[in-house]
Write a protein that holds these residues in place. Structure first.
Motif, short mmCIF file in Angstrom:
data_model
loop_
_atom_site.label_atom_id
_atom_site.label_comp_id
_atom_site.label_asym_id
_atom_site.label_seq_id
_atom_site.Cartn_x
_atom_site.Cartn_y
_atom_site.Cartn_z
N ARG A 75 -4.33 -0.18 1.71
CA ARG A 75 -2.82 0.27 2.05
C ARG A 75 -1.88 -0.91 1.74
O ARG A 75 -0.88 -1.08 0.84
N ARG A 100 1.24 0.31 0.28
CA ARG A 100 1.22 1.60 0.53
C ARG A 100 1.35 1.71 2.22
O ARG A 100 1.32 2.97 2.51
N THR A 112 2.67 2.18 5.65
CA THR A 112 3.85 2.66 6.28
C THR A 112 4.00 2.42 7.82
O THR A 112 3.07 2.28 8.55
N GLN A 127 6.63 3.23 11.29
CA GLN A 127 7.68 4.23 11.81
C GLN A 127 8.41 3.66 13.15
O GLN A 127 7.99 3.78 14.17
N ASP A 151 7.00 -0.25 15.41
CA ASP A 151 5.94 0.99 15.32
C ASP A 151 5.10 0.68 16.60
O ASP A 151 4.23 -0.46 16.15
N ALA A 159 5.23 -5.56 7.23
CA ALA A 159 5.90 -4.30 6.82
C ALA A 159 6.92 -3.84 7.75
O ALA A 159 7.89 -3.07 7.38
#
Length: 871
Positions: free
Chosen positions: A709, A714, A716, A718, A757, A843
């Motif tokens: 990823r 890709r 991700t 939160q 996150d 990220a």
């Protein structure tokens, strides 16, 4: 029994009153008569004894006296004692009868309530007594069973009960004909009868069947996962394998093996290494090794992991481990490595070719100040750079009677060129390339049929590569290369690079050849660049597009004004998808004098899809001033597709591995829940080890997915507002449980809110703490610090140990990267932890780096945002 002694004591006290006291011998007779025959016999014995004593032991002179105390008192005592003996023994006999009745009732109740069937037979084997449990088991009533022969009910046949073993497993026939599995025990009673205990073992048989099914499931799970188990008894030198282990090694099931016999199955080149590793494991070292075997003429890779059990004195008793067929993984790793090598070569070739094309484009763009010879010189120089050729020649012409004109020669000394005096003609090998329009590559040009020799004074040459330069199918020049430096011949890769360069050089030569007048030159420039596979754009000093080829036009949007910053034809994006500001576009950078070579961008095409490109841009300078720029777009969708397929392949393989791992975990959980309390502890420990191994394998698969990823952008997160100090403290507490013995301490100056996150940052902390424990000095403190830093929060994990050498710190965060010391050591790892950690931090919009002092401390720093990014 104490009453006779009391009587004897009284007699001794009264012996002066009764001269002859031998009548005390009648006491035992009275006592035993009462104890054996009962109350009446005792009273009769007492009366008879009184008469005998009176007659034989009382003197006649005293017999005639009435109420003589000397006679009456002893006789009264004797009679009283006799009556007392009789009454005492009567009560004792009644108590014994009540006790016997109670015992019979209790025995009858126990037999009646017994869960097992109890059958009592006479000596001939016919039933005389049965309990309700036996009736329920056999389906008969008590009346139907009494009188039946035991052989009619047992499958043991007519065997004598005396010949039956102590415990026999057999079956009994119910009244309905069904067979019931039972365990039979028989014993001879004191009265000559036989008593048989019959226990229904149907439930036990079902449990055994379930265990067999669970074992079968375990064998199937091991087969699906390709993981077998084994046990080595060190005292007996015997190896016990699971069914999957036999299959992995290709050994017939049930074959008895010793340790030396097992070594014979290992590849000869790996036996010594495996033997050393096993002996180290017997001394307490971990055993985790990969080795090869040869099965059916094919080399297979096996991974062995084991733990050794020791007794209280430290002597090794047994080894318990697993073996896994990792041949497919090894092949996949090799294929992946080849793909990476091919990718690197392709990237290097693409970059070299892009630089060469940019140099040729720059030479063409420099016209008319330069001439055709200058362009050919650039093409020849780039060909020499791409292939490491010692000699390069580039000539235009196909007539064997006319020398090449112009002719560019590299690598030949000026004095040698003067001795040769004239340009070569397209004859011999040169003519075969130029006239026949074909590619020739040979290791020794002397052995080629078309070789016609060298002129006098010409340097000797051996390897040769000739490639025609074509434009619209016709020859516009020829490239000749000789003597590759460092190799005996030119490779297929060299040939491919020169072919690609020739495809691009054809247009350049055509442009330079036909460059007559600005209008004529512009027309031909447009014609030629339209044939190039790359998109080419020429802009002026204001970044207004003045020329582009058909590939570049195909990438443009359908609306907009050419060259205006607010409504441009090209929507240029960063690889992440972010728009590129106008002042940072390749055209603007090139017009400011900056040269770009192979920079990756994305262009949003007319259909709305983003096309990945490598952009090379060079400024166009006129009289020392930037007059514009030439931009080359190299479409790398094919390369990206290869990269995407590789990432997808990695993701699919990791995803497919989840299923067998999940099956193993579910099966092990089921086995642990269904294992009986009496299951061997060794079996339970083995199941727990399999469960732990499957979880570790699951974590490795998760790491591969995260790496995929991150590479495909890709991953991700939160984010939300989290107290990073509390999160770090919780991670430290958890690490103390999972990494026992590691002194870890968290330090923070109060709460430290951060926009992160929590699950992903927990993953980063777990990776960093795990690395600190694995590579740090044992027993030294590991410190986790959380502190504010400007508008961010800094998280630092520090450990003491050998450290990371400065030359390896840059590559430490690359995928599958490990230090040389880690690869040479015994600590296992994939080299993905730091790569994934940095991807997670980036990220979040943060930054991660390492600071290390060899031999002292190593600190990993994570800079994370304190608040959400502005809208």
């Amino acid at each position: 029994m104490s009453l006779p002694f009391v009587a004897l004591t009284l007699q001794l006290l009264l012996w002066r009153l009764i001269p002859r006291t031998w009548f005390i011998c009648f006491y035992p007779a009275v006592f035993f008569a009462a104890s054996i025959a009962g109350l009446r016999a005792g009273l009769g014995a007492t009366a008879l004894s009184v008469v005998l004593v009176w007659w034989f032991f009382v003197p006649p002179s005293l017999q005639l006296r009435k109420y003589d105390p000397a006679t009456i008192i002893p006789m009264a005592v004797f009679v009283g004692m006799g009556i007392a003996f009789s009454l005492f023994h009567e009560r004792l006999r009644r108590a014994e009868r009540r006790l016997a009745d109670t015992h019979r009732q209790l025995t009858s109740s126990l037999v009646e309530e017994a869960p097992d069937g109890i059958l009592i037979t006479d000596f001939a084997g016919r039933l005389t007594e049965v309990n309700p449990a036996a009736c329920d088991m056999l389906g008969y009533s008590r009346a139907e069973l009494l009188g039946k022969s035991l052989s009619e009910l047992l499958h043991a046949g007519d065997a004598d009960l005396r010949d039956l073993p102590e415990a026999l497993e057999s079956t009994v026939r119910r009244k309905d004909g069904a067979a019931v599995p039972v365990e039979l025990r028989a014993r001879l009673l004191s009265d000559g009868r036989w008593q048989a205990y019959v226990r229904d073992v149907s439930a036990r048989r079902r449990v055994e069947e379930v265990l067999r099914e669970r074992q079968s499931d375990l064998d199937r799970a091991q087969s699906v996962a390709g993981v077998g188990s084994w046990r080595l008894d060190l005292r007996r030198d015997e190896v016990y394998w699971s069914e999957e282990s036999y299959r992995i090694f290709g050994v017939p099931r049930g074959t008895t093996l010793t340790y030396r016999g097992f070594l014979e199955l290992v590849h000869p080149d790996d036996r010594r290494h495996l033997d050393r590793s096993w002996r180290a494991a017997l001394a307490g070292a971990p055993f985790d090794i990969e080795h090869r075997i040869v099965l059916g003429g094919e080399v297979k890779w096996i991974r062995e992991r084991a733990e050794v059990d020791f007794d209280s004195a430290g002597v090794p008793l047994r080894g318990i481990g697993t073996c896994q067929d990792i041949t497919l993984r090894k092949r996949a790793d090799e294929a992946l490595q080849r793909a990476h090598d091919a990718e690197r070569r392709l990237r290097a070739e693409l970059e070299d070719l892009t630089r060469a094309a940019a140099a040729v484009s720059e030479a063409v763009a420099d016209l008319p100040r330069s001439d055709l010879a200058a362009v050919l010189q650039v093409i020849a120089r780039q060909a020499q750079t791409l292939t490491d050729a010692r000699y390069v020649g580039l000539g235009i012409g196909t007539d064997p009677a006319v020398p090449f004109d112009p002719w560019i020669a590299l690598g030949v000394a000026d004095d040698v060129a003067r001795r040769i005096a004239r340009n070569p003609r397209p004859i011999g090998l040169l003519g075969a390339v130029a006239r026949d329009n074909r590619i020739i590559r040979t290791r020794d040009l002397h052995a080629h049929a078309a070789f016609g020799g060298f002129p006098s004074g010409h340097p000797d040459m051996h390897s040769f590569l000739g490639v025609p330069i074509r434009f619209h199918g016709r020859s516009v020049g020829n490239l000749f290369l000789a003597d590759k430096i460092g190799a005996e011949e030119f490779s297929i890769q060299d040939q491919r690079l020169i072919e690609l360069l020739a495809a691009r050089a054809g247009a350049a030569i055509e442009i330079a050849t036909r460059y007559v007048g600005e209008a004529f030159q512009r027309a031909w420039l447009q014609t030629v660049i339209d044939q190039l596979p790359e998109g080419i754009i020429i802009v002026d000093s204001e970044s207004t597009i003045v020329l582009r080829n058909r590939v570049a036009a195909a990438l443009a949007r359908r609306s907009g004004l050419v060259g205006t910053p607010d409504d441009r034809l090209y929507d240029i994006r960063e690889p992440s998808g972010a728009p590129v500001p106008f002042d940072r576009t390749p055209a603007r950078r090139a017009t400011r004098g900056e040269t770009l070579v192979g920079v990756e961008y994305g262009i949003v095409g007319p259909d709305g899809r983003t096309v990945p490109v490598l952009v090379s841009a060079t400024p166009l300078v006129t009289v020392g001033e930037p007059a514009g720029a030439a931009i080359v777009f190299q479409d790398i969708r094919t390369l990206k597709e290869i990269e995407r397929l590789r990432e997808e392949w990695t993701s699919v393989v990791a995803h497919d591995l989840r299923q067998p791992v999940a099956v193993i975990e579910l099966t092990i959980d089921g086995l642990l829940r269904c294992s009986p309390d009496a299951a061997p502890e060794r079996t339970l420990r083995g199941l727990e080890r399999i469960k732990a191994s499957s979880r570790r394998l699951g974590r490795m698969i998760d790491d591969l997915l995260d790496a995929s990823r991150i590479e495909s952008r890709r991953l991700t997160v939160q984010p939300r507002l989290v107290d990073l100090a509390a999160l770090a403290a919780g991670a430290v507490e958890q690490a103390r449980e999972t990494l026992p013995g590691a002194p870890i301490r968290a330090a923070a100056a109060g709460p430290q809110p951060a926009w992160v996150d929590p699950d992903r940052i927990q993953q980063v902390l777990d990776n960093l703490l795990s690395n600190a424990v694995k590579y740090g000095e044992p027993g030294r403190e590991i410190r986790v610090d959380v502190a504010p830093r400007d508008d961010a929060v800094e998280l630092v994990v520090t450990n003491h140990g050998e450290g990371v050498p400065p030359d390896q710190q840059r590559s430490l965060f690359c995928r599958f990267a490990r230090t040389r010391e880690a690869r040479a050591g015994s600590v296992p790892g994939l080299g993905l932890g730091l790569y994934i950690s940095r991807g997670i931090v980036e990220a979040h919009g943060g930054r991660m780096w390492v600071e290390s002092t060899p031999g002292e401390t190593t600190s990993f720093h994570c800079l994370l945002p304190r608040r959400p990014p502005p809208e």
